[in-house]
Write a protein that holds these residues in place. Structure first.
Motif, PDB file in Angstrom:
ATOM      1  N   ASP A 132      39.040  30.355  39.957  1.00 32.75           N
ATOM      2  CA  ASP A 132      40.395  29.730  39.526  1.00 32.75           C
ATOM      3  C   ASP A 132      40.281  28.715  38.589  1.00 32.75           C
ATOM      4  OD1 ASP A 132      40.968  27.613  42.667  1.00 32.75           O
ATOM      5  OD2 ASP A 132      39.457  27.545  41.017  1.00 32.75           O
ATOM      6  N   THR A 133      41.451  28.200  38.322  1.00 33.30           N
ATOM      7  CA  THR A 133      41.624  27.126  37.211  1.00 33.30           C
ATOM      8  C   THR A 133      40.635  25.775  37.514  1.00 33.30           C
ATOM      9  OG1 THR A 133      43.971  27.726  37.080  1.00 33.30           O
ATOM     10  CG2 THR A 133      43.284  25.824  36.017  1.00 33.30           C
ATOM     11  N   ASP A 134      40.576  25.536  38.602  1.00 34.61           N
ATOM     12  CA  ASP A 134      39.601  24.209  38.952  1.00 34.61           C
ATOM     13  C   ASP A 134      38.269  24.636  38.973  1.00 34.61           C
ATOM     14  OD1 ASP A 134      42.206  23.261  41.012  1.00 34.61           O
ATOM     15  OD2 ASP A 134      42.082  22.833  39.153  1.00 34.61           O
ATOM     16  N   GLY A 135      37.651  25.820  38.995  1.00 36.49           N
ATOM     17  CA  GLY A 135      36.299  26.410  39.126  1.00 36.49           C
ATOM     18  C   GLY A 135      35.945  26.647  40.347  1.00 36.49           C
ATOM     19  N   LYS A 136      36.940  26.714  41.458  1.00 40.82           N
ATOM     20  CA  LYS A 136      36.512  27.205  42.859  1.00 40.82           C
ATOM     21  C   LYS A 136      36.340  28.469  42.801  1.00 40.82           C
ATOM     22  CE  LYS A 136      39.367  23.364  44.725  1.00 40.82           C
ATOM     23  NZ  LYS A 136      40.509  23.165  44.237  1.00 40.82           N
ATOM     24  N   LEU A 137      35.323  29.119  43.473  1.00 41.67           N
ATOM     25  CA  LEU A 137      34.910  30.332  43.720  1.00 41.67           C
ATOM     26  C   LEU A 137      35.483  31.094  44.838  1.00 41.67           C
ATOM     27  CD1 LEU A 137      31.235  29.767  42.874  1.00 41.67           C
ATOM     28  CD2 LEU A 137      32.820  30.553  41.215  1.00 41.67           C
TER      29      LEU A 137
ATOM     30  N   LYS B 275      37.610  31.924  50.063  1.00 40.09           N
ATOM     31  CA  LYS B 275      37.036  30.992  49.149  1.00 40.09           C
ATOM     32  C   LYS B 275      35.562  30.699  49.710  1.00 40.09           C
ATOM     33  CE  LYS B 275      38.467  26.138  47.956  1.00 40.09           C
ATOM     34  NZ  LYS B 275      39.189  25.302  48.134  1.00 40.09           N
ATOM     35  N   ILE B 276      34.698  30.289  48.699  1.00 42.88           N
ATOM     36  CA  ILE B 276      33.391  30.047  49.111  1.00 42.88           C
ATOM     37  C   ILE B 276      32.701  29.064  48.208  1.00 42.88           C
ATOM     38  CG2 ILE B 276      32.831  32.354  50.041  1.00 42.88           C
ATOM     39  CD1 ILE B 276      31.301  32.979  47.294  1.00 42.88           C
ATOM     40  N   THR B 277      31.377  28.536  48.481  1.00 45.80           N
ATOM     41  CA  THR B 277      31.072  27.611  47.526  1.00 45.80           C
ATOM     42  C   THR B 277      29.927  28.348  46.888  1.00 45.80           C
ATOM     43  OG1 THR B 277      29.043  27.230  49.396  1.00 45.80           O
ATOM     44  CG2 THR B 277      31.023  25.842  49.415  1.00 45.80           C
ATOM     45  N   THR B 278      29.299  27.622  45.831  1.00 43.96           N
ATOM     46  CA  THR B 278      28.472  28.174  44.878  1.00 43.96           C
ATOM     47  C   THR B 278      26.941  28.725  45.760  1.00 43.96           C
ATOM     48  OG1 THR B 278      28.986  26.639  43.294  1.00 43.96           O
ATOM     49  CG2 THR B 278      26.901  27.631  42.880  1.00 43.96           C
ATOM     50  N   GLN B 279      26.589  27.866  46.636  1.00 41.55           N
ATOM     51  CA  GLN B 279      25.510  28.298  47.649  1.00 41.55           C
ATOM     52  C   GLN B 279      25.672  29.625  48.233  1.00 41.55           C
ATOM     53  OE1 GLN B 279      22.484  26.797  47.482  1.00 41.55           O
ATOM     54  NE2 GLN B 279      21.707  28.345  48.974  1.00 41.55           N
ATOM     55  N   GLN B 280      26.917  29.699  48.965  1.00 40.48           N
ATOM     56  CA  GLN B 280      27.421  30.739  49.638  1.00 40.48           C
ATOM     57  C   GLN B 280      27.466  31.890  48.734  1.00 40.48           C
ATOM     58  OE1 GLN B 280      30.986  29.174  51.181  1.00 40.48           O
ATOM     59  NE2 GLN B 280      30.220  28.687  53.420  1.00 40.48           N
ATOM     60  N   LEU B 281      27.967  31.615  47.513  1.00 41.29           N
ATOM     61  CA  LEU B 281      27.641  32.846  46.640  1.00 41.29           C
ATOM     62  C   LEU B 281      26.515  33.382  46.239  1.00 41.29           C
ATOM     63  CD1 LEU B 281      29.455  34.730  44.641  1.00 41.29           C
ATOM     64  CD2 LEU B 281      29.294  32.871  43.039  1.00 41.29           C
ATOM     65  N   HIS B 282      25.661  32.396  46.096  1.00 39.04           N
ATOM     66  CA  HIS B 282      24.242  32.542  45.628  1.00 39.04           C
ATOM     67  C   HIS B 282      23.554  33.547  46.680  1.00 39.04           C
ATOM     68  CE1 HIS B 282      19.836  31.582  44.520  1.00 39.04           C
ATOM     69  NE2 HIS B 282      20.223  32.466  43.787  1.00 39.04           N
ATOM     70  N   GLU B 283      23.823  33.111  47.994  1.00 37.19           N
ATOM     71  CA  GLU B 283      23.154  33.745  49.091  1.00 37.19           C
ATOM     72  C   GLU B 283      23.846  35.089  49.474  1.00 37.19           C
ATOM     73  OE1 GLU B 283      24.055  31.293  52.499  1.00 37.19           O
ATOM     74  OE2 GLU B 283      22.521  29.680  51.830  1.00 37.19           O
TER      75      GLU B 283
ATOM     76  N   ILE C 190      32.519  30.434  34.366  1.00 40.83           N
ATOM     77  CA  ILE C 190      32.351  31.815  34.186  1.00 40.83           C
ATOM     78  C   ILE C 190      30.916  32.011  33.934  1.00 40.83           C
ATOM     79  CG2 ILE C 190      32.981  34.014  32.848  1.00 40.83           C
ATOM     80  CD1 ILE C 190      35.432  32.857  34.615  1.00 40.83           C
ATOM     81  N   VAL C 191      30.241  31.158  33.032  1.00 37.24           N
ATOM     82  CA  VAL C 191      28.880  31.350  32.485  1.00 37.24           C
ATOM     83  C   VAL C 191      28.023  31.015  33.911  1.00 37.24           C
ATOM     84  CG1 VAL C 191      27.141  30.403  31.053  1.00 37.24           C
ATOM     85  CG2 VAL C 191      29.378  30.859  30.339  1.00 37.24           C
ATOM     86  N   HIS C 192      28.413  30.044  34.856  1.00 40.33           N
ATOM     87  CA  HIS C 192      27.702  29.798  35.997  1.00 40.33           C
ATOM     88  C   HIS C 192      27.676  30.919  36.817  1.00 40.33           C
ATOM     89  CE1 HIS C 192      25.969  27.298  38.883  1.00 40.33           C
ATOM     90  NE2 HIS C 192      26.804  27.582  39.652  1.00 40.33           N
ATOM     91  N   VAL C 193      28.600  31.788  36.876  1.00 42.27           N
ATOM     92  CA  VAL C 193      28.791  32.797  37.984  1.00 42.27           C
ATOM     93  C   VAL C 193      27.762  34.166  37.196  1.00 42.27           C
ATOM     94  CG1 VAL C 193      30.271  34.632  38.732  1.00 42.27           C
ATOM     95  CG2 VAL C 193      31.029  32.263  38.843  1.00 42.27           C
ATOM     96  N   LEU C 194      27.962  34.238  36.076  1.00 36.29           N
ATOM     97  CA  LEU C 194      27.274  35.008  35.303  1.00 36.29           C
ATOM     98  C   LEU C 194      25.810  34.799  35.435  1.00 36.29           C
ATOM     99  CD1 LEU C 194      29.414  35.868  31.970  1.00 36.29           C
ATOM    100  CD2 LEU C 194      29.083  37.261  33.861  1.00 36.29           C
ATOM    101  N   ASP C 195      25.550  33.664  35.407  1.00 38.50           N
ATOM    102  CA  ASP C 195      24.019  33.263  35.374  1.00 38.50           C
ATOM    103  C   ASP C 195      23.447  33.483  36.911  1.00 38.50           C
ATOM    104  OD1 ASP C 195      23.699  32.157  33.181  1.00 38.50           O
ATOM    105  OD2 ASP C 195      24.067  30.343  33.343  1.00 38.50           O
ATOM    106  N   LEU C 196      24.444  33.218  38.038  1.00 40.41           N
ATOM    107  CA  LEU C 196      23.928  33.509  39.426  1.00 40.41           C
ATOM    108  C   LEU C 196      23.767  35.363  39.601  1.00 40.41           C
ATOM    109  CD1 LEU C 196      26.081  31.289  41.454  1.00 40.41           C
ATOM    110  CD2 LEU C 196      23.742  31.180  41.057  1.00 40.41           C
ATOM    111  N   CYS C 197      24.569  35.857  38.880  1.00 45.97           N
ATOM    112  CA  CYS C 197      24.473  37.242  38.986  1.00 45.97           C
ATOM    113  C   CYS C 197      23.162  37.738  38.240  1.00 45.97           C
ATOM    114  CB  CYS C 197      25.803  38.042  38.370  1.00 45.97           C
ATOM    115  SG  CYS C 197      27.284  37.657  39.330  1.00 45.97           S
ATOM    116  N   GLU C 198      23.054  37.290  37.162  1.00 47.98           N
ATOM    117  CA  GLU C 198      21.596  37.583  36.371  1.00 47.98           C
ATOM    118  C   GLU C 198      20.439  37.120  36.963  1.00 47.98           C
ATOM    119  OE1 GLU C 198      20.050  37.212  31.823  1.00 47.98           O
ATOM    120  OE2 GLU C 198      22.173  36.678  32.082  1.00 47.98           O
ATOM    121  N   LEU C 199      20.560  36.229  37.734  1.00 45.92           N
ATOM    122  CA  LEU C 199      19.480  35.556  38.443  1.00 45.92           C
ATOM    123  C   LEU C 199      18.935  36.656  39.363  1.00 45.92           C
ATOM    124  CD1 LEU C 199      17.467  33.232  38.999  1.00 45.92           C
ATOM    125  CD2 LEU C 199      18.980  32.274  40.675  1.00 45.92           C
ATOM    126  N   GLU C 200      19.871  37.328  39.930  1.00 50.72           N
ATOM    127  CA  GLU C 200      19.572  38.210  41.124  1.00 50.72           C
ATOM    128  C   GLU C 200      19.325  39.436  40.760  1.00 50.72           C
ATOM    129  OE1 GLU C 200      18.899  37.181  44.128  1.00 50.72           O
ATOM    130  OE2 GLU C 200      19.335  35.026  43.634  1.00 50.72           O
TER     131      GLU C 200
END
Length: 140
Positions: A73-78, A84-92, A119-129
């Motif tokens: 979303d606009t504030d960067g929440k995932l 709604k999840i955190t960055t760590q939960q998304l990574h897991e 957006i780039v942070h999410v793409l990096d997490l996807c690429e990391l996995e």
């Protein structure tokens, strides 16, 4: 014997002529730098690229396996789906999905006003996995 030629006048510096010279130099440098900027802008316009334009999109067959939707979303929440999840939960969650099938399609839905960094942070997490089938979509 001394000859008196009249009043002794002290030599003066012509201030008006000096000011004219300073203004002339100032205008010369201003004009010279403006030409330099115009040349630099001309070079920037001549980059050998053509920007992509998306007029239409292909309909995908979602019956194979639905895409994993990650929202930003606009504030960067995932969000994963609608949750709604955190960055760590998304990574897991991405790690679990990669273990099952890393060919699964990932769709990143980013708000149009969100920061590109999010957006780039999410793409990096996807690429990391190891996900390579990643699509992006914006919302209004």
């Amino acid at each position: 014997m001394r000859i008196n030629l009249g009043d002794d006048e002290q030599p003066e510096i012509g201030l008006i002529a000096l000011i004219d010279c300073i203004f002339f130099l100032l205008m010369f440098f201003m004009v010279a730098t403006s030409f330099k900027k115009a040349d630099e802008q001309k070079k920037l316009k001549e980059l050998p690229i053509s920007l992509p334009v998306a007029d239409a999109s292909l309909e995908r067959d979602e019956a194979i396996k639905p895409a994993l939707v990650i929202g930003v979303d606009t504030d960067g929440k995932l969000y994963l789906g609608r949750e709604k999840i955190t960055t760590q939960q998304l990574h897991e969650a991405l790690k679990r999905e990669a273990e099952k099938d890393n060919k699964r399609m990932i769709r990143v839905e980013g708000d149009q006003n969100t920061s590109y960094r999010n957006i780039v942070h999410v793409l990096d997490l996807c690429e990391l996995e190891g996900f390579t089938n990643i699509a992006m979509r914006t919302r209004n």
